[in-house]
Design a protein around this motif. Structure first.
Motif, PDB file in Angstrom:
ATOM      1  N   SER A   1      51.317  73.628  27.013  1.00  0.00           N
ATOM      2  CA  SER A   1      51.173  72.879  28.264  1.00  0.00           C
ATOM      3  C   SER A   1      49.698  72.666  28.608  1.00  0.00           C
ATOM      4  CB  SER A   1      51.893  73.596  29.393  1.00  0.00           C
ATOM      5  OG  SER A   1      51.384  74.906  29.546  1.00  0.00           O
TER       6      SER A   1
ATOM      7  N   GLY B   1      61.054  80.397  38.014  1.00  0.00           N
ATOM      8  CA  GLY B   1      60.746  79.259  38.869  1.00  0.00           C
ATOM      9  C   GLY B   1      60.906  79.556  40.345  1.00  0.00           C
TER      10      GLY B   1
ATOM     11  N   THR C   1      50.891  70.540  40.075  1.00  0.00           N
ATOM     12  CA  THR C   1      51.971  71.513  39.929  1.00  0.00           C
ATOM     13  C   THR C   1      53.232  70.916  40.501  1.00  0.00           C
ATOM     14  OG1 THR C   1      51.586  72.465  42.106  1.00  0.00           O
ATOM     15  CG2 THR C   1      50.401  73.459  40.257  1.00  0.00           C
ATOM     16  N   ASN C   2      54.339  71.514  40.126  1.00  0.00           N
ATOM     17  CA  ASN C   2      55.615  71.000  40.584  1.00  0.00           C
ATOM     18  C   ASN C   2      56.530  72.184  40.846  1.00  0.00           C
ATOM     19  OD1 ASN C   2      58.535  70.314  39.857  1.00  0.00           O
ATOM     20  ND2 ASN C   2      57.632  68.286  40.165  1.00  0.00           N
ATOM     21  N   GLY C   3      57.296  72.119  41.918  1.00  0.00           N
ATOM     22  CA  GLY C   3      58.234  73.206  42.227  1.00  0.00           C
ATOM     23  C   GLY C   3      58.022  73.690  43.634  1.00  0.00           C
TER      24      GLY C   3
ATOM     25  N   SER D   1      57.944  65.005  38.762  1.00  0.00           N
ATOM     26  CA  SER D   1      58.527  65.649  37.577  1.00  0.00           C
ATOM     27  C   SER D   1      57.591  66.745  37.084  1.00  0.00           C
ATOM     28  CB  SER D   1      58.769  64.617  36.476  1.00  0.00           C
ATOM     29  OG  SER D   1      57.539  64.020  36.138  1.00  0.00           O
ATOM     30  N   SER D   2      58.067  67.458  36.077  1.00  0.00           N
ATOM     31  CA  SER D   2      57.328  68.607  35.548  1.00  0.00           C
ATOM     32  C   SER D   2      55.899  68.223  35.167  1.00  0.00           C
ATOM     33  CB  SER D   2      58.093  69.140  34.345  1.00  0.00           C
ATOM     34  OG  SER D   2      57.199  69.573  33.356  1.00  0.00           O
TER      35      SER D   2
ATOM     36  N   SER E   1      55.480  66.584  31.840  1.00  0.00           N
ATOM     37  CA  SER E   1      56.171  65.331  31.511  1.00  0.00           C
ATOM     38  C   SER E   1      55.139  64.216  31.347  1.00  0.00           C
ATOM     39  CB  SER E   1      57.161  64.969  32.626  1.00  0.00           C
ATOM     40  OG  SER E   1      56.428  64.665  33.797  1.00  0.00           O
TER      41      SER E   1
END
Lengths: 355, 632
Positions: free
Chosen positions: B351, B400, B431-433, B458-459, B462
């Motif tokens: 990543s 998560g 960041t995502n979440g 999205s992630s 992605s």
């Protein structure tokens, strides 16, 4: 040596609470049991005389930290019925087919004339003197009442060789007497009393306590061995080893309830008897643990208690050291060892953690 | 000279060795019996049993230490005496009266050789002034008397242990006697207990105990065991129990050696609720006491499984140092916030390689960008510090979901770091979440920065998010002009130096042109003007400086030890030579040995600075480099 005042005050406070609960009147109690006399196996006629009780326990100093016998004494004393019952009992219990030792216990000092007037004592001794099969008469007393004068008084009625004065010495260590028991007298007092008795041709029995409070069991074994030796060297020919049992209404009871104290192990008693007998074979050793096998008396793990108590009883009767060598095996023997070392290091009950 | 000296501290947990031979004795077991085997037994009680006739009731008993034959002749003493019955005549131990205690102390002090005596310390007297007199005798072993009663009261337990450990010098061994289940050992060692004994193994009757390392069962009902002792007929429970105790000590010693002990503790507190609570107290109220004795310079995996890991003293220290010592590169104009990766260091992960590519695609001058990795339990890891402990070594089960505490800790730290950037810095949140979102919300509330989100939908890995990141950076690249920033490796060296030695150190050390030899994963050797000045150790990610170069920073360095002599002889520094040690020194830290304002060597600390100051004998550090005379 002065008493430990702080300690005495605590004992006195506990004592005061409990004393009110005593019964007003009590009957004389008596029973017959198998007993080892100096001249061999025989029987003992034991009297518990309902006097007003131990002068020391009734005093402002509170008495001994471990003793609750006082609570069995009545608040009121009826000497007349006492003496008539005494007479009756002796008549009915003494048979001609055995030799007897008669024990006169008052849960105090029979030689204390405030507890037992001289003329009454004389009467009782006169009654006993009539029986030839009575070979020993045991009189229990604190040493301060064992004076030459009193002993002479007794000798007037009964021949001195029959008399055994039983003194609750507990320990020959003055520190223990002072700080663990609050006994109120010390080795020197005992020594003097013993000499008085022996001078008159009477015998002395010493009670030794096993495991008073604040002494680890390990050290108490040492102390008992040392005390026994000291007594024997002085001329005491009978040692009674009394394992502590928890009496209600005592200082020790409070420690016990807080789990600061475990009653002694039977293994220790067997060991002590064996050691003393081995070193002094001629000495009579008496060890019959009160409420043995109980939480409140000397006990082991619960599995082997009965066997060991039986063994001690047999030894007391036969005075045969081989009895103590009978192999009783139990896993708790290892615990005993661990417990003793631990308790010595920590002076607390290691079991308290596990419970 | 005391008999013990501490080594390998991890908080109050440590190993104690015999001072002269450095033979390992603690954490250890003291056998209450003459031992059959000596595995992990430090000593045994030499007490005649059953007690024999003897003149004196206060006969001397002792603990005999077990040493291998070949060092026997060199040890300070082979046994510690337990000459006087503590508190006799006395009240039951926890209730001993002050008078009796004073008598005990007095008779203890009147012993002919009190330094070889065991002192028994009753619980109520841990703050008693007379303790100082005992300490002056150089007596080395204390029995903790009546401490069981604390086990059920986590507040009193923690307070008492802290009070005691701070009061006593670190070279005193603490022995907690009694039937302590082995499942308590790790936590108790962590609290500072050094010795236990084998007595619990002896509870083997019908009412007795069957031990396993994590539990205690009644003998009537316990899990099967197939060890040689249990296979005997009848099973040798005592043998089994002793083995369990010895194994437990072995595993504690191993974990201490491998610097993995905290994880053992975190695991073990699940066995006993009061200890679980007590650890929370240690981590909360008393975290400082542990932090300043907890090594950072280690290279062991750091598995953060439970909630407790958030407050691992090493991690707390890390977060504090980031707060206090991390200085963002002055030329940064853009801050990129990215998530962590499982692979460490982060930049080796798939990543982060993708992020790196996206950055290079977007920016011509990547040096104006700072990267902050948001993670739990560390909070925030600046890219510059990704290869040091604990950043490179931690692992955490990621599902998560962030707990509230994790969010608060990370958010607070992130906001704190960002405040050090100039006001016009652009923040990109990649960041995502839910958890990350909440962290960013917090930052928005507490700072005035403009924050651009590039991975909202999205992630972060992605292609949508990545190209959004690239595009955002490209736009910024056109707006912002920036030059003259230092290359990433220099930024890294500076950040590590600050983190390790104190704020501002990096600026001084690496202001001239630096040449680096060697590539990861080899150690990197750092040269300035053709002089070797430092090594960046790959194993733990930290720097080792040459003494001459360290001279430049002693004014602000927080790892200084004032030494009494002009020169260091031999390979170790001993406590008597230490005049004053900086209290920021952690065990295993690289320290500077200074005499009269001159660095005469660098060394590795064996104990913390706080404890160096408290020790009067024993080794406190091992020399790494001595300054040569021609280096003036």
């Amino acid at each position: 040596m002065k008493i430990n005042k702080e300690f005495a005050r605590k004992i006195y406070a506990i004592r005061q609470k409990q004393l009110k609960r005593r019964s007003k009147e009590k009957n004389l109690i008596a029973w017959v049991e198998d007993h080892r006399l100096r001249s061999g196996k025989g029987k003992a006629l034991v009297f518990i005389l309902p006097t007003k009780g131990c002068s020391w326990a009734l005093s402002k100093s509170g008495g001994c930290s471990i003793c609750g016998y006082l609570y069995d004494n009545p608040q009121n004393v009826d000497f007349e019925s006492m003496i008539s019952k005494f007479k009756e009992t002796v008549k009915s219990k003494i048979t001609s087919d055995s030799i007897y030792s008669v024990k006169l216990f008052t849960s105090g000092s029979i030689l204390d004339k405030r507890e037992m007037p001289d003329e009454l004592l004389q009467k009782m001794l006169e009654i006993l003197n009539k029986y030839d099969q009575i070979k020993e008469i045991v009189l229990e007393s604190r040493p301060e009442y064992v004076t030459p004068k009193k002993l002479d008084f007794i000798s007037q009625t009964i021949s001195p060789e029959k008399i055994e004065i039983a003194i609750g010495l507990e320990s020959a260590n003055d520190e223990i007497l002072r700080n663990s028991i609050n006994k109120g007298f010390y080795w020197a007092n005992f020594e003097k009393a013993t000499k008085n008795v022996l001078d008159k041709g009477m015998k002395v029995k010493a009670y030794l306590i096993f495991k008073p409070p604040f002494v680890s069991e390990y050290d108490s074994i040492l102390d008992t061995l040392n005390s026994a030796e000291k007594c024997i060297k002085l001329g005491v020919d009978t040692i009674s080893i009394n394992a502590v049992a928890i009496h209600r209404g005592t200082y020790l009871n409070e420690l016990f309830e807080k789990k600061h104290y475990r009653t002694p192990w039977l293994w220790s008693l067997v060991y002590i008897c064996k050691e003393i007998k081995m070193k002094f074979p001629e000495v009579r050793i008496i060890c019959e643990p009160v409420s043995g096998g109980n939480e409140r008396g000397a006990h082991n793990c619960g599995l082997c208690d009965e066997k060991l108590i039986k063994m001690l009883k047999e030894f007391t009767l036969s005075q045969n050291i081989a009895v103590l060598d009978t192999k009783v095996k139990c896993d708790c023997y290892k615990e005993w060892k661990s417990y003793l070392i631990h308790e010595k290091i920590e002076l607390g009950d290691p079991h308290a953690l596990l419970n | 000279m005391r008999f013990f000296q501490p080594m390998n501290q991890q908080g109050f947990a440590r190993t104690l060795v015999e001072t002269r031979t450095h033979y390992l004795l603690s954490p250890g077991l003291i056998s209450i019996d003459l031992p059959q085997n000596q595995h992990n037994l430090s000593g045994y009680w030499n007490m005649p049993f059953p007690p024999q006739y003897c003149e004196n009731i206060e006969n001397a008993n002792s603990i005999k230490w077990i040493f291998p034959d070949k060092i026997q002749s060199r040890v300070l003493t082979e046994e510690f005496l337990f000459s006087i019955q503590p508190f006799y005549p006395a009240f039951v131990s926890p209730k001993i009266s002050e008078n009796d205690y004073n008598n005990y102390v007095e008779s203890f002090l009147s012993q002919s050789d009190p330094k070889n005596e065991i002192f028994s310390l009753p619980l109520p007297f841990i703050d008693h002034p007379s303790l100082d007199l005992i300490l002056e005798t150089e007596c080395s072993l204390f029995i903790l008397n009546g401490f069981y009663s604390l086990f059920s009261n986590q507040n009193r337990f923690t307070e008492t242990m802290i009070k005691l450990k701070e009061r006593l010098p670190p070279d005193i061994g603490l022995y907690l006697p009694g039937p302590i289940p082995p499942s308590y050992y790790s936590f108790l060692v962590y609290s500072g207990i050094d010795f236990f004994d084998t007595s619990i193994a002896y509870y083997v009757s019908q009412k007795g105990l069957f031990l396993t390392e994590s539990n205690t069962y009644p003998i009537s009902k316990h899990p099967n065991c197939f060890c040689p002792y249990c296979s005997e007929k009848p099973p040798n429970i005592l043998g089994h129990n002793l083995m369990v105790l010895q194994n437990k000590i072995a595993s504690i010693r191993y974990a201490l050696k491998e610097n993995d002990f905290r994880r053992d503790v975190e695991k073990e507190i699940h066995n006993f609720v009061p200890f679980a609570a007590a650890l929370k107290h240690f981590d909360g109220k008393f975290t400082k006491n542990f932090q300043k004795r907890f090594p950072l310079r280690i290279n062991a995996p750091l598995r953060c499984i439970g909630e407790e890991s958030l407050y691992n003293p090493a991690i707390v220290e890390y977060r504090e140092r980031i707060k206090e010592r991390y200085v963002p590169d002055t030329n940064s104009r853009i801050v990129l916030i990215i998530p962590c990766s499982a692979k460490k260091p982060y930049s080796f992960s798939k990543s982060h390689k993708l992020f790196g590519q996206a950055i290079r695609d977007g920016l011509k001058n990547t040096r104006m960008l700072s990267e902050l990795i948001v993670t739990s339990p560390l909070g925030v890891v600046p890219r510059e510090l990704e290869s040091i402990y604990p950043a490179r070594f931690y692992d955490i089960p990621v599902v998560g979901k962030w707990s509230e505490e994790e969010i608060n800790i990370s958010a607070e730290l992130l906001a704190n770091i960002l405040q050090n950037y100039p006001k016009n810095t652009v923040i990109i949140n990649h960041t995502n979440g839910k958890g990350y979102k909440e962290i960013i919300e917090y930052v928005k509330d507490y700072t005035d920065f403009e924050i651009i989100d590039t991975a909202l939908t999205s992630s972060p890995t992605s292609s949508v998010s990545l190209s959004m990141l690239t595009n955002t950076l490209r736009e910024l690249d056109e707006q912002i002009s920036q030059n003259g920033s230092s290359p990433p490796i220099i930024r890294m060296l500076k950040a590590i130096a600050d983190f390790q030695f104190g704020k501002g150190v990096g600026e001084i050390l690496f202001k001239s042109k630096v040449k680096i030899k060697g590539r990861y994963p080899r150690n990197r050797e750092i040269y300035i003007d053709n002089h070797h000045v430092a090594t960046l150790t790959t194993a733990d990610g930290f720097l080792s400086l040459s003494p001459k170069y360290a001279q430049n920073i002693i004014e602000i360095a927080k790892v200084n030890v004032e030494f009494t002599a002009e020169r260091v002889k031999g390979s170790s520094i001993y406590a008597p030579g230490c005049e004053k040690a900086d209290e920021n020194i952690l065990p295993r830290d690289e320290i500077f040995i200074i005499h009269d304002g001159k660095v005469i060597g660098t060394a590795m600390a064996l104990v913390s600075g706080v404890d160096m100051n408290k020790m009067r004998s024993g080794m406190i550090a091992t020399i790494k480099k001595k300054r040569k005379d021609d280096e003036n």
